[in-house]
Design a protein around this motif. Structure first.
Motif, PDB file in Angstrom:
ATOM      1  N   GLY A  45      -7.640 -13.955  13.127  1.00  0.00           N
ATOM      2  CA  GLY A  45      -7.136 -12.646  12.716  1.00  0.00           C
ATOM      3  C   GLY A  45      -7.566 -11.443  13.544  1.00  0.00           C
ATOM      4  O   GLY A  45      -7.510 -10.319  13.044  1.00  0.00           O
ATOM      5  N   ALA A  46      -7.918 -11.658  14.816  1.00  0.00           N
ATOM      6  CA  ALA A  46      -8.262 -10.483  15.643  1.00  0.00           C
ATOM      7  C   ALA A  46      -7.105  -9.486  15.636  1.00  0.00           C
ATOM      8  O   ALA A  46      -7.301  -8.273  15.479  1.00  0.00           O
ATOM      9  CB  ALA A  46      -8.593 -10.916  17.064  1.00  0.00           C
ATOM     10  N   GLN A  47      -5.872 -10.016  15.780  1.00  0.00           N
ATOM     11  CA  GLN A  47      -4.707  -9.101  15.815  1.00  0.00           C
ATOM     12  C   GLN A  47      -4.427  -8.498  14.451  1.00  0.00           C
ATOM     13  O   GLN A  47      -3.936  -7.374  14.375  1.00  0.00           O
ATOM     14  CB  GLN A  47      -3.471  -9.791  16.411  1.00  0.00           C
ATOM     15  CG  GLN A  47      -2.767 -10.781  15.520  1.00  0.00           C
ATOM     16  CD  GLN A  47      -3.600 -12.021  15.234  1.00  0.00           C
ATOM     17  OE1 GLN A  47      -4.340 -12.467  16.101  1.00  0.00           O
ATOM     18  NE2 GLN A  47      -3.508 -12.573  14.040  1.00  0.00           N
ATOM     19  N   THR A  48      -4.786  -9.229  13.371  1.00  0.00           N
ATOM     20  CA  THR A  48      -4.586  -8.671  12.025  1.00  0.00           C
ATOM     21  C   THR A  48      -5.471  -7.430  11.864  1.00  0.00           C
ATOM     22  O   THR A  48      -5.030  -6.387  11.345  1.00  0.00           O
ATOM     23  CB  THR A  48      -5.003  -9.699  10.942  1.00  0.00           C
ATOM     24  OG1 THR A  48      -4.655 -11.014  11.355  1.00  0.00           O
ATOM     25  CG2 THR A  48      -4.389  -9.372   9.608  1.00  0.00           C
ATOM     26  N   LEU A  49      -6.714  -7.553  12.291  1.00  0.00           N
ATOM     27  CA  LEU A  49      -7.669  -6.443  12.161  1.00  0.00           C
ATOM     28  C   LEU A  49      -7.202  -5.259  13.001  1.00  0.00           C
ATOM     29  O   LEU A  49      -7.285  -4.098  12.573  1.00  0.00           O
ATOM     30  CB  LEU A  49      -9.069  -6.893  12.593  1.00  0.00           C
ATOM     31  CG  LEU A  49      -9.676  -8.037  11.757  1.00  0.00           C
ATOM     32  CD1 LEU A  49     -10.892  -8.626  12.455  1.00  0.00           C
ATOM     33  CD2 LEU A  49     -10.055  -7.550  10.348  1.00  0.00           C
ATOM     34  N   GLU A  50      -6.706  -5.572  14.206  1.00  0.00           N
ATOM     35  CA  GLU A  50      -6.249  -4.484  15.077  1.00  0.00           C
ATOM     36  C   GLU A  50      -5.016  -3.799  14.472  1.00  0.00           C
ATOM     37  O   GLU A  50      -4.902  -2.565  14.509  1.00  0.00           O
ATOM     38  CB  GLU A  50      -5.951  -5.027  16.481  1.00  0.00           C
ATOM     39  CG  GLU A  50      -5.666  -3.968  17.526  1.00  0.00           C
ATOM     40  CD  GLU A  50      -6.780  -2.941  17.714  1.00  0.00           C
ATOM     41  OE1 GLU A  50      -7.918  -3.174  17.285  1.00  0.00           O
ATOM     42  OE2 GLU A  50      -6.479  -1.867  18.286  1.00  0.00           O
ATOM     43  N   LEU A  51      -4.129  -4.578  13.864  1.00  0.00           N
ATOM     44  CA  LEU A  51      -2.954  -3.973  13.208  1.00  0.00           C
ATOM     45  C   LEU A  51      -3.401  -3.063  12.062  1.00  0.00           C
ATOM     46  O   LEU A  51      -2.834  -1.982  11.861  1.00  0.00           O
ATOM     47  CB  LEU A  51      -2.013  -5.065  12.680  1.00  0.00           C
ATOM     48  CG  LEU A  51      -1.234  -5.846  13.734  1.00  0.00           C
ATOM     49  CD1 LEU A  51      -0.508  -7.033  13.102  1.00  0.00           C
ATOM     50  CD2 LEU A  51      -0.249  -4.945  14.470  1.00  0.00           C
ATOM     51  N   ALA A  52      -4.426  -3.497  11.354  1.00  0.00           N
ATOM     52  CA  ALA A  52      -4.916  -2.662  10.245  1.00  0.00           C
ATOM     53  C   ALA A  52      -5.474  -1.340  10.782  1.00  0.00           C
ATOM     54  O   ALA A  52      -5.327  -0.290  10.144  1.00  0.00           O
ATOM     55  CB  ALA A  52      -5.989  -3.411   9.457  1.00  0.00           C
ATOM     56  N   ARG A  53      -6.098  -1.395  11.962  1.00  0.00           N
ATOM     57  CA  ARG A  53      -6.617  -0.145  12.551  1.00  0.00           C
ATOM     58  C   ARG A  53      -5.472   0.733  13.051  1.00  0.00           C
ATOM     59  O   ARG A  53      -5.583   1.962  13.075  1.00  0.00           O
ATOM     60  CB  ARG A  53      -7.545  -0.456  13.737  1.00  0.00           C
ATOM     61  CG  ARG A  53      -8.838  -1.139  13.349  1.00  0.00           C
ATOM     62  CD  ARG A  53      -9.716  -1.318  14.597  1.00  0.00           C
ATOM     63  NE  ARG A  53     -10.710  -2.336  14.391  1.00  0.00           N
ATOM     64  CZ  ARG A  53     -10.637  -3.592  14.858  1.00  0.00           C
ATOM     65  NH1 ARG A  53      -9.622  -3.987  15.610  1.00  0.00           N
ATOM     66  NH2 ARG A  53     -11.595  -4.447  14.590  1.00  0.00           N
ATOM     67  N   LEU A  54      -4.363   0.106  13.479  1.00  0.00           N
ATOM     68  CA  LEU A  54      -3.266   0.856  14.100  1.00  0.00           C
ATOM     69  C   LEU A  54      -2.341   1.510  13.095  1.00  0.00           C
ATOM     70  O   LEU A  54      -1.586   2.410  13.455  1.00  0.00           O
ATOM     71  CB  LEU A  54      -2.421  -0.101  14.964  1.00  0.00           C
ATOM     72  CG  LEU A  54      -3.044  -0.551  16.275  1.00  0.00           C
ATOM     73  CD1 LEU A  54      -2.263  -1.729  16.858  1.00  0.00           C
ATOM     74  CD2 LEU A  54      -3.070   0.604  17.265  1.00  0.00           C
ATOM     75  N   THR A  55      -2.334   0.987  11.855  1.00  0.00           N
ATOM     76  CA  THR A  55      -1.320   1.474  10.915  1.00  0.00           C
ATOM     77  C   THR A  55      -1.963   1.876   9.595  1.00  0.00           C
ATOM     78  O   THR A  55      -3.095   1.502   9.307  1.00  0.00           O
ATOM     79  CB  THR A  55      -0.260   0.399  10.574  1.00  0.00           C
ATOM     80  OG1 THR A  55      -0.665  -0.282   9.398  1.00  0.00           O
ATOM     81  CG2 THR A  55      -0.107  -0.619  11.643  1.00  0.00           C
ATOM     82  N   ASP A  56      -1.181   2.583   8.784  1.00  0.00           N
ATOM     83  CA  ASP A  56      -1.610   2.868   7.414  1.00  0.00           C
ATOM     84  C   ASP A  56      -0.902   1.909   6.460  1.00  0.00           C
ATOM     85  O   ASP A  56      -0.815   2.161   5.269  1.00  0.00           O
ATOM     86  CB  ASP A  56      -1.315   4.329   7.050  1.00  0.00           C
ATOM     87  CG  ASP A  56       0.174   4.663   7.191  1.00  0.00           C
ATOM     88  OD1 ASP A  56       0.962   3.781   7.626  1.00  0.00           O
ATOM     89  OD2 ASP A  56       0.555   5.804   6.874  1.00  0.00           O
TER      90      ASP A  56
END
Ligand SMILES: C[S@@+](CC[C@H](N)C(=O)[O-])C[C@H]1O[C@@H](n2cnc3c(N)ncnc32)[C@H](O)[C@@H]1O
Length: 244
Positions: A45-56
């Protein structure tokens, strides 16, 4: 299989990529307010975490290997991102969400498991009208690759297409191409260097276990092939919009 997961246990990423490339792919999309995102084959989930940082928005992260989901859950908790992420053990072959649930489907290094065309078709109905699908896929970057690498990928990913073939098949599956880029070499080594360290460790531990050594040699071969033939193939990040 146990050895496979011992090699891959607790690695930060399970496909070539990295946070900067997840960001670059996200930026191919227009600004989205509180998007509902499905991360398919999320792995650790590295990309999941990054998506969470990128979006609301909110991200449902789906995988069928529970230890990866546990890893992601622990990371999300530690980083204070759990209110944006829900981990779900589901198969990408039978995703159980109502039609038109998601604004964005995200599939880094995972759509090959169901098959590119099959995934494009099966997942289409999960998207809201005009929703987006972002994926990364292994492609040939040049024609007429050397025989050794052709044979290697014919054995390991028989469905591998050229970049041009991939870019041409989206309209027929109900999507418009809105952007794409080839992952730089650095993104591959983000994935391969931790795998290489694990192979080195486990090679010592299992030096008299033939089954484990076969698995380790297979992983080593993939890295060696990339080192020698990386000009010929790559991972393409693609952003698509549902068209029909
Ligand atoms: C190459 S990894 C990519 C993981 C992650 N997207 C990343 O880039 O690090 C593919 C992932 O698909 C998962 N997977 C394999 N078969 C699956 C299935 N039938 N349904 C859901 N996930 C699956 C694996 O457990 C693994 O986490």
């Amino acid at each position: 299989m146990e050895i496979f997961f011992e090699i891959h246990k607790d690695l930060p990423k399970e496909s070539p990529g990295g946070d900067e490339y997840t960001r670059q792919a996200w930026q191919l999309l227009p600004p989205l307010s509180q998007p509902n995102i499905l991360d398919i084959g999320c792995g650790p989930g590295a990309q999941t975490l990054e998506l969470a940082r990128l979006t609301d928005g909110h991200i449902k992260a789906v995988d069928n290997h529970q230890p990866f989901l546990d890893h992601l859950q622990a990371q999300a908790t530690a980083l204070g991102l759990l209110d944006q992420i829900t981990c779900l053990n589901q198969s990408m072959f039978a995703l159980s969400f109502p039609e038109a649930t998601f604004d964005v489907l995200w599939a880094e290094g995972s759509i090959y498991i169901i098959g590119l065309v099959e995934g494009l078709k099966q997942w289409h109905s999960l998207l809201k009208p005009g929703g987006y699908l972002v994926l990364s896929e292994l492609v040939w970057l040049q024609s007429q690759p050397p025989q050794a690498i052709q044979t290697y990928w014919a054995e390991n990913y028989p469905g591998m297409r050229t970049l041009e073939e991939v870019l041409n098949l989206f309209p027929g599956c109900g999507y418009d191409l809105i952007g794409h880029f080839t992952l730089p070499e650095k993104g591959w080594w983000n994935y391969y260097l931790p795998v290489q360290a694990r192979i080195n460790d486990l090679g010592q531990r299992y030096h008299n276990n033939p089954e484990a050594l076969t698995m380790l040699n297979n992983e080593q071969r993939e890295i060696d092939m990339y080192r020698e033939y990386h000009d010929w193939y790559g991972y393409e990040f693609v952003a698509l919009q549902k068209s029909s």
